[in-house]
Design an enzyme around this catalytic site. Structure first.
Site, PDB file in Angstrom:
ATOM      1  N   SER A   1       0.856  -1.183   0.000  1.00 49.54           N
ATOM      2  CA  SER A   1       0.000   0.000   0.000  1.00 49.54           C
ATOM      3  C   SER A   1       0.892   1.233   0.000  1.00 49.54           C
ATOM      4  O   SER A   1       2.050   1.179   0.435  1.00 49.54           O
ATOM      5  CB  SER A   1      -0.883   0.004   1.254  1.00 49.54           C
ATOM      6  OG  SER A   1      -1.513   1.262   1.445  1.00 49.54           O
TER       7      SER A   1
ATOM      8  N   TYR B   1      -1.992   0.353  10.807  1.00 50.65           N
ATOM      9  CA  TYR B   1      -1.995  -0.118   9.424  1.00 50.65           C
ATOM     10  C   TYR B   1      -0.721   0.311   8.714  1.00 50.65           C
ATOM     11  O   TYR B   1      -0.098  -0.473   7.986  1.00 50.65           O
ATOM     12  CB  TYR B   1      -3.227   0.431   8.704  1.00 50.65           C
ATOM     13  CG  TYR B   1      -3.358  -0.005   7.258  1.00 50.65           C
ATOM     14  CD1 TYR B   1      -3.516  -1.345   6.943  1.00 50.65           C
ATOM     15  CD2 TYR B   1      -3.345   0.925   6.221  1.00 50.65           C
ATOM     16  CE1 TYR B   1      -3.654  -1.749   5.625  1.00 50.65           C
ATOM     17  CE2 TYR B   1      -3.485   0.533   4.904  1.00 50.65           C
ATOM     18  CZ  TYR B   1      -3.631  -0.807   4.613  1.00 50.65           C
ATOM     19  OH  TYR B   1      -3.758  -1.205   3.304  1.00 50.65           O
TER      20      TYR B   1
END
Length: 255
Positions: free
Chosen positions: A140, A153
């Protein structure tokens, strides 16, 4: 390019929805025999049935990537495979570091990082044995910059990025490529909804005013393109964002 016979099997983790399911569909269309793994058995069995009904080859295997014993048992079924797409992962919560739930942080690390480690370690011998293997790590843009409320995250995705980068250094000279695809804002049915515990209002705010966030199909197309390059071509890192997103903190919204 059609995959060589020895490397036609592609394992996709987290294939029950979103990017994983879209990637499985596109790899099947590209000529791969896809093995769909996820915890939700009913979802992957339905997808396998869909793909087989349209003339492709697909098998469903219920798997929790954080369960190493189960992963090892799964990997034991393969002498060779051509592709592993490490897609299983996700985000939980958006609380600041001061009040974040350690259980959420732990679960994100276990799924995004340890899960990727488990499956990659277990299948690396079969990928090497194929003579033309590819490991894909779906990370990501969170793996490259921070944002408020994203600590857990972001930490997990930074670790996943480092895993991919280190693996590439360590296995250079073997017939296995390591590709990292790092998407920015992707609107899927479940990502934001899962992150906010099913709160539809909070999930909708993530994409509010963004005319065209990426779709699961956009990212799957990118993954499939990288995999289907000639064997000597390695796409080390591919960052893909919607046009409206200049960075994690800079998004054009038409509100």
């Amino acid at each position: 390019m059609s995959p060589a016979a020895a490397s036609r099997i592609a394992v996709v983790t987290g294939a029950s929805s979103g990017i994983g399911a879209a990637t499985a569909r596109q790899l099947a269309a590209a000529g791969y025999r896809v093995v769909l793994t996820a915890r939700r058995k009913d979802r992957i069995e339905a997808l396998a049935e869909e793909l087989n009904a349209t003339g492709h080859q697909a098998t469903a295997y219920a798997l929790d990537v954080t369960d190493r014993a189960a992963v090892d048992e799964f990997a034991g079924a393969f002498k060779t495979i051509g592709v592993l797409v490490n897609n299983a992962g996700g985000a939980l919560g958006a609380d600041p570091v001061a009040t974040g739930d350690p259980a959420d942080w732990r679960q994100m690390y276990e799924t995004n990082v340890i899960g990727t480690l488990n499956v990659t370690q277990a299948l690396l011998p079969a990928l090497t044995a194929s003579g033309d293997g590819t490991v894909v790590v779906l990370s990501s843009t969170a793996g490259f910059s921070t944002y408020e409320g994203g600590g857990g995250y972001v930490a997990a995705k930074h670790a996943e990025h480092v895993l991919a980068e280190t693996l590439r250094l360590e296995i250079v000279g073997t017939p296995v490529r390591v590709i990292e695809v790092a998407p920015g804002m992707v609107k899927t049915d479940e990502f934001a909804l899962t992150r906010f515990g099913g709160d539809e209002e909070k999930a909708a705010k993530v994409y509010a005013g963004v005319a065209e966030p990426l779709t699961a199909e956009d990212v799957a197309d990118t993954i499939t393109w990288a995999i289907t390059r000639p064997s000597h071509v390695n796409i080390d890192l591919l960052v893909v964002r919607p046009r409206a997103q200049a960075s994690n903190a800079k998004v054009h919204r038409e509100l």
